[in-house]
Design an enzyme around this catalytic site. Sequence first.
Site, PDB file in Angstrom:
ATOM      1  CD  GLU A  34      -5.107   5.412   3.161  1.00 48.82           C
ATOM      2  OE1 GLU A  34      -5.544   4.382   2.632  1.00 48.82           O
ATOM      3  OE2 GLU A  34      -4.184   6.105   2.676  1.00 48.82           O
ATOM      4  CG  HIS A  78      -1.756   1.179   1.402  1.00 50.56           C
ATOM      5  ND1 HIS A  78      -1.468   2.147   2.337  1.00 50.56           N
ATOM      6  CD2 HIS A  78      -2.876   1.602   0.755  1.00 50.56           C
ATOM      7  CE1 HIS A  78      -2.368   3.114   2.257  1.00 50.56           C
ATOM      8  NE2 HIS A  78      -3.239   2.810   1.317  1.00 50.56           N
ATOM      9  CD  GLU A 112      -2.690   2.565  -3.535  1.00 57.98           C
ATOM     10  OE1 GLU A 112      -3.258   3.673  -3.407  1.00 57.98           O
ATOM     11  OE2 GLU A 112      -3.057   1.545  -2.917  1.00 57.98           O
ATOM     12  CG  HIS A 113      -0.240   6.174  -0.528  1.00 60.37           C
ATOM     13  ND1 HIS A 113      -0.759   7.259   0.140  1.00 60.37           N
ATOM     14  CD2 HIS A 113      -1.207   5.215  -0.484  1.00 60.37           C
ATOM     15  CE1 HIS A 113      -1.972   6.969   0.586  1.00 60.37           C
ATOM     16  NE2 HIS A 113      -2.258   5.735   0.223  1.00 60.37           N
TER      17      HIS A 113
END
Length: 410
Positions: free
Chosen positions: A125, A50, A53-54
Site C-alpha cells: 500500500e 494505520h 486499523e488494518h
Amino acid sequence: MPNGLTVYYLPKMDYNRTYGLFTTNFGSLDTTFVPKGETAFQTFPEGIAHFLEHKLFEKEEGDVMYKFGALGAQTNAFTSFSRTSYLFSTRENAYECTELLLDFVQTPYFTDENVRKEQGIIQQEIQMYQDDSDWRLFAGLLEKMYPESPLAADIAGTKETINAITADDLYANYEIFYHPQNMNLFLTGPFEIEEMADFVQKNQAAKTFAELPEIQRQEVAAAEPISQAQLELEVAMPKFALGLRGEDDLPTDPQALMTYKLANQLFLDLLFGRTSQRYEELYNAGLIDDSFGYSFDLDKRFHFAVFTGDTENPKKLSETLQEVLKSYKIDRDFSEEHLELLKREMLGDYYSSLNSLEYIAQQFSSEVYGDLNFFDLPEILKKISLTTIEKAADQLISDMKLVEFTILPK
C-alpha cells in the site's frame, strides 16, 4: 454511557439505508504517549495507528469483512492525522451490523504471525502511494512544513517502521486509545432512537473495560520549516505546492475555533475560488489549470493552508499567490458582495450534502468543537462578516511560515 462511550443518533425515517461510524481519537500523530502502567513517554513506530486499523478486521475465525458481506452490508475504515474510523453501510440487518461493528472493534486479536503477514500488505500500500505524484506533492510539502514531527511522516509509515511493529506494540496502543472514553459512535438511518439506544446500551453493558488513566500525548513539536525544496519524478508537467504553516495560537472557545476555521476557508475562497476574478486571470495566463486547488486544515494541534496545482511556471505562480495574500485587503475580490455570494454557495453545498448519510456521519465525527458540531455550521456562518474574516486572516498571515515544494519532470 456508563463506560464513557459517546453515542450520537440521527434518525432518518424516510431513508432505506443505515450508516454507522465508530471513531477513536487516535491517528498518525499519536506515536509518543504514556502507555498504561507506565510513567514515562514512549515512542512507537510511525504508521502504527494505520496498522491497527488494518489488524482489527482480522480475527481468529477470519476476516470481519466477510461477516458484513453476509449481512448484506459494506464496511471500511480510514486513518487520519488525529482519528481512526470504522464504518458500515447497509439496507438490511441494521441491528446485527451495529453489533458487529461494536464487537469487532472492541475485541482485538493480534499475534506475531498475523502481524508479520500484515507488514507485507501495508508495504504494498505504501509503495502504491509512492507512485502517486499528487500524493507525493502533498506529503512532500508536509514533510518540509513540519520537519522532525509526526506530521512529516506518511500516515501509513515506511517499510522500516512497519517492520518494527510488534503485537505487543499494537496492544499497548489499543489499551489506551481504544477505550470507550476516547471513542464515539454515530448512527443514522431509519430506526427508532429508543430501540437503537437500548440495543447499544445492552451491547456495552455486557462488556468490561478497565479504568482508563488520563491520556498523555506528546504535542506536535516541529523544527523550523524548510522554505524551498524540490523532487524529480516521472511527471509530464511541474507540480507545485505552497504551504502556509500557521504559528498563531488557536482559540480555545468552541465557537471561536469553528469561526476561525470557517473564516479562513472563506478567506481563501474570496481570493482564489472559481468565483474570483483572480482565478480567471491565473487560468487565462496559463499559470493554473483545472488541477489547481487549495484547502485550510485545522486540528487542535496544528493548522495550515495549502495550494497545489500543475503549472509550467512554478516560480511565477508562487510569487503571484504570495503577493495576493499579502495585499488581500485591497484586492477587488475581497468585498461584502462577493462574501455574501460565497456564503450562499457554502450554505447550498451544506444543505445538499445532508442528502448523504455517509457525508453527515463523517463530517459530524470530525467537526465536534466542544458543544458545537457540524449542524451548527449555518448559525456560525451567518455571523461571519468581512471584518471577522479580516481578523482571522491577519492572525494567520502575520505569523505564518511559507514553504514551497515542487515536483519537476525527470
